[in-house]
Design a protein around this motif. Structure first.
Motif, short mmCIF file in Angstrom:
data_model
loop_
_atom_site.label_atom_id
_atom_site.label_comp_id
_atom_site.label_asym_id
_atom_site.label_seq_id
_atom_site.Cartn_x
_atom_site.Cartn_y
_atom_site.Cartn_z
N ALA A 44 0.83 -1.20 0.00
CA ALA A 44 0.00 0.00 0.00
C ALA A 44 0.87 1.25 0.00
O ALA A 44 0.53 2.26 -0.63
CB ALA A 44 -0.92 -0.01 1.22
N ASP A 45 2.00 1.21 0.70
CA ASP A 45 2.90 2.36 0.77
C ASP A 45 4.08 2.27 -0.19
O ASP A 45 4.66 3.29 -0.55
CB ASP A 45 3.45 2.50 2.20
N HIS A 46 4.41 1.05 -0.60
CA HIS A 46 5.56 0.84 -1.48
C HIS A 46 5.16 -0.09 -2.62
O HIS A 46 5.57 -1.26 -2.65
CB HIS A 46 6.73 0.25 -0.69
N PRO A 47 4.36 0.40 -3.56
CA PRO A 47 3.90 -0.46 -4.65
C PRO A 47 5.05 -0.88 -5.56
O PRO A 47 6.16 -0.35 -5.47
CB PRO A 47 2.89 0.43 -5.40
N VAL A 48 4.77 -1.80 -6.43
CA VAL A 48 5.79 -2.35 -7.31
C VAL A 48 6.06 -1.40 -8.48
O VAL A 48 5.14 -0.88 -9.10
CB VAL A 48 5.34 -3.72 -7.86
N VAL A 49 7.34 -1.17 -8.76
CA VAL A 49 7.75 -0.59 -10.03
C VAL A 49 8.09 -1.76 -10.94
O VAL A 49 9.11 -2.43 -10.74
CB VAL A 49 8.95 0.36 -9.87
N ASP A 50 7.26 -2.02 -11.91
CA ASP A 50 7.43 -3.16 -12.80
C ASP A 50 8.37 -2.75 -13.93
O ASP A 50 8.08 -1.83 -14.70
CB ASP A 50 6.06 -3.59 -13.35
N GLY A 51 9.49 -3.47 -14.04
CA GLY A 51 10.55 -3.03 -14.93
C GLY A 51 10.43 -3.39 -16.39
O GLY A 51 11.31 -3.05 -17.18
N HIS A 52 9.34 -4.06 -16.80
CA HIS A 52 9.25 -4.40 -18.22
C HIS A 52 7.82 -4.80 -18.56
O HIS A 52 7.33 -5.83 -18.14
CB HIS A 52 10.20 -5.54 -18.57
N SER A 53 7.15 -3.98 -19.36
CA SER A 53 5.83 -4.30 -19.87
C SER A 53 5.84 -4.16 -21.38
O SER A 53 6.25 -3.12 -21.91
CB SER A 53 4.76 -3.36 -19.28
N GLY A 54 5.41 -5.19 -22.09
CA GLY A 54 5.37 -5.16 -23.55
C GLY A 54 4.06 -4.69 -24.11
O GLY A 54 3.75 -4.97 -25.28
N LEU A 55 3.27 -3.97 -23.31
CA LEU A 55 1.93 -3.57 -23.74
C LEU A 55 1.90 -2.76 -25.04
O LEU A 55 1.03 -2.99 -25.88
CB LEU A 55 1.24 -2.80 -22.62
N PRO A 56 2.79 -1.78 -25.25
CA PRO A 56 2.68 -0.98 -26.48
C PRO A 56 2.66 -1.81 -27.75
O PRO A 56 1.86 -1.54 -28.66
CB PRO A 56 3.91 -0.07 -26.41
N TRP A 57 3.50 -2.83 -27.84
CA TRP A 57 3.52 -3.64 -29.05
C TRP A 57 2.23 -4.45 -29.19
O TRP A 57 1.72 -4.68 -30.29
CB TRP A 57 4.74 -4.56 -29.05
#
Length: 363
Positions: A44-57
């Motif tokens: 809740a205070d320290h959410p995840v920074v996800d380092g790789h999402s291929g959504l644009p493609w």
């Protein structure tokens, strides 16, 4: 990211979802003090920074999509990001290998344009972020921050001018692989100049998929921390993108960041497998050099982040190390790049180097 909602209904709260009309009924709350309850409180205070999402493609060929409602042909949307406790994403601008070299620049620009359009179309859920401060602002406003990159080295077309244009458009991460100046033998003279100019601009170097020689040289030369956006431990799983223990130790000494992916190919199919890699990277590189990374949509199952964090807590991870893993380490790297770029621009002019001058045999 499709499976971020798997096994997570017991961790969801109505206030965490952007569209409360679609909130599923809550399952019984986990017992106070349990790993599940502690994971929910930490995220809740320290959410995840996800380092790789291929959504644009994945979005490029869809005639219609709505990431707010989740009614689309992709497995990532704002609701599932919220359920997975994701506070920020690096949106990959990588290109498939089948793309011809002369199309790389145009295809990357098209993806940049698409990402900016997607973020503009979902202002209640997403916000474009170009700095560590803007990532924090987005979180404080209840939005998921979108950081542009990594893009592939081929997007530069061997031109530092194109690098500067891409940075102006918002690019923050570039992968040092797939170009003549970053090969099996390491960085060429022009490749080193690319890295120096990236440092001056504040564009982070991603070395996942690069040769060991390129990784070692980037770690030695870069004035800012180096990222591995989709690399796990090679000693546990022999994927070419994964890092040897020697490179993990060098990465830790340089205060770089290994973002361990939740993908069957690189880390294994389950929560236990991913946790094993996180344990190993933390032991070799140190708690300040490990983070989390997703996978391209449709690439297979990945554990939900709250479920993964609960597993790490069961294994005895201190809460301080967990908060570094999810949020703190990536914030440190972004802040370091911002600070180093401001200092570099005061002492270094934009580079006018050409590959034909520095690497004449490769031009």
């Amino acid at each position: 990211m499709a499976d971020l909602q798997d096994e997570l209904q017991s961790l969801a709260e109505p206030g965490d979802l952007l569209d409360t009309a679609q909130t599923a009924p809550l399952a019984p709350q986990p017992p106070p003090g349990s790993p599940q309850e502690r994971a929910r409180a930490l995220l809740a205070d320290h959410p995840v920074v996800d380092g790789h999402s291929g959504l644009p493609w994945a979005l490029r060929d869809l005639a219609w999509y709505d990431l707010q409602l989740g009614d689309s042909g992709v497995d990532t949307d704002v609701l599932r990001l919220r359920e997975g406790r994701v506070g920020a994403l690096l949106w990959s601008l990588r290109l498939p290998e089948r793309i011809e070299a002369e199309r790389a620049v145009g295809a990357t620009l098209e993806q940049l344009d698409l990402v900016r359009s997607v973020v503009a179309a979902h202002p209640e859920g997403l916000r474009l972020a170009r700095s560590a401060g803007q990532v924090i602002d987005a979180r404080n406003c209840g939005r998921v921050a979108v950081v542009l990159g990594p893009a592939g080295a081929a997007a530069l077309d061997d031109s530092l001018g194109i690098l500067r244009v891409l940075h102006t458009l918002g690019l923050r991460v570039l992968t040092l692989a797939g170009a003549s100046w970053a090969g099996e033998a390491g960085l060429t003279r022009f490749g080193e100049e690319v890295l120096r100019e990236m440092n001056r601009l504040g564009v982070l170097a991603d070395v996942s998929g690069a040769s060991d020689a390129t990784i070692a040289r980037a770690l030695a030369l870069s004035r800012t921390p180096v990222l591995c956006t989709r690399s796990a431990a090679r000693s546990l799983r022999a994927h070419p993108d994964n890092l040897s223990d020697a490179l993990l130790a060098e990465l830790g000494a340089a205060k770089g960041l290994c973002l361990v992916p939740s993908s069957p190919e690189r880390s294994g199919p389950g929560v236990q497998d991913v946790a094993d890699h996180l344990d190993h990277v933390r032991a070799i590189a140190g708690p300040e050099s490990v983070g989390l990374s997703g996978h391209a949509p449709g690439a297979g199952a990945a554990p939900g982040y709250p479920h993964l964090i609960a597993e790490l807590l069961r294994r005895g991870w201190p809460e301080t190390d967990v908060t570094l893993l999810t949020w703190g380490n990536m914030q440190r790297v972004l802040r370091s790049a911002d600070f180093a770029a401001r200092a570099a621009r005061e002492r270094r002019k934009p580079s006018a180097a050409r590959i034909s001058e520095l690497d004449p045999t490769d031009a």
